[in-house]
Design an enzyme around this catalytic site. Structure first.
Site, PDB file in Angstrom:
ATOM      1  CB  CYS A  79      25.247  34.619  39.464  1.00  0.00           C
ATOM      2  SG  CYS A  79      25.941  34.419  37.797  1.00  0.00           S
ATOM      3  CG  HIS A 166      26.696  39.223  40.092  1.00  0.00           C
ATOM      4  ND1 HIS A 166      27.183  38.262  40.951  1.00  0.00           N
ATOM      5  CD2 HIS A 166      26.815  38.722  38.842  1.00  0.00           C
ATOM      6  CE1 HIS A 166      27.597  37.210  40.246  1.00  0.00           C
ATOM      7  NE2 HIS A 166      27.383  37.471  38.965  1.00  0.00           N
ATOM      8  CD  GLU A 168      27.220  39.849  44.147  1.00  0.00           C
ATOM      9  OE1 GLU A 168      27.890  38.975  43.572  1.00  0.00           O
ATOM     10  OE2 GLU A 168      25.977  39.909  44.068  1.00  0.00           O
TER      11      GLU A 168
END
Length: 188
Positions: A79, A166, A168
């Site tokens: 990001c 993202h 994660e």
């Protein structure tokens, strides 16, 4: 193996820490105010997300530009980290015509190492107002979405990888695979 996680105040940093630990690597949060010499001790670096704009607030990111240019280890930008790496290395970052928040469909154009094992299309979590408009010299685009042409890119030496989405967060399909692929690169 030691991973340094550059922290810019992003809301998902704890998930990067958790997932990298789950994948068996030692990871430590690193302040951007650290020196280049202190950061050179890591086997690889992850540049995390955060609320800043690299175009308007690069001064708030400490020594990060030097880390991008001078620390010669594999790097992953997520990001804001994606935008930071692009900006520092000569790409163009600006306001997105259509900011992305929530789930988007990412299409893999080149199944490069960082995206290896992911489906040709997958859903990913986004949270950004800015985007990379032009990649830096020596980078190629390896994934895009309907509104963001540069969702992921890699440099010619296959040592710097970036993703706008993202990986994660649990909402990103196979996001853990992106982190796992990066750690495999770090181990080599």
């Amino acid at each position: 193996m030691r991973v340094g996680l550059l922290y810019y105040g992003g809301q998902y940093n704890h998930l990067i820490l958790k997932n990298v630990k789950y994948l068996g690597a030692e990871i430590e949060v690193v302040s951007p105010s650290r020196t280049v010499d202190e950061v050179k001790g890591y086997d690889c670096l992850i540049f995390s997300g955060g609320p800043q704009s690299v175009v308007e607030e690069l001064h708030k990111m400490g020594n990060s530009p030097q880390f991008v240019r001078e620390v010669q280890v594999p790097k992953l930008g997520i990001c804001l980290g994606h935008q930071l790496i692009a900006h520092v290395l000569g790409g163009v970052v600006g306001r997105a015509k259509t900011p992305e928040f929530g789930l988007v469909t990412v299409e893999v154009e080149d199944n490069d190492t960082i995206l290896q094992g992911l489906p040709k299309k997958f859903r990913a979590w986004e949270s950004h107002n800015d985007e990379v408009l032009t990649p830096p010299p020596g980078f190629r685009v390896i994934a895009s979405s309907e509104t963001t042409r540069i969702q992921s890119m890699v440099n010619e030496g296959s040592s710097i990888y970036t993703v706008q989405f993202h990986p994660e967060v649990k909402h990103t399909e196979d996001g853990i695979k992106v982190l796992s692929n990066f750690l495999q690169i770090c181990r080599k």
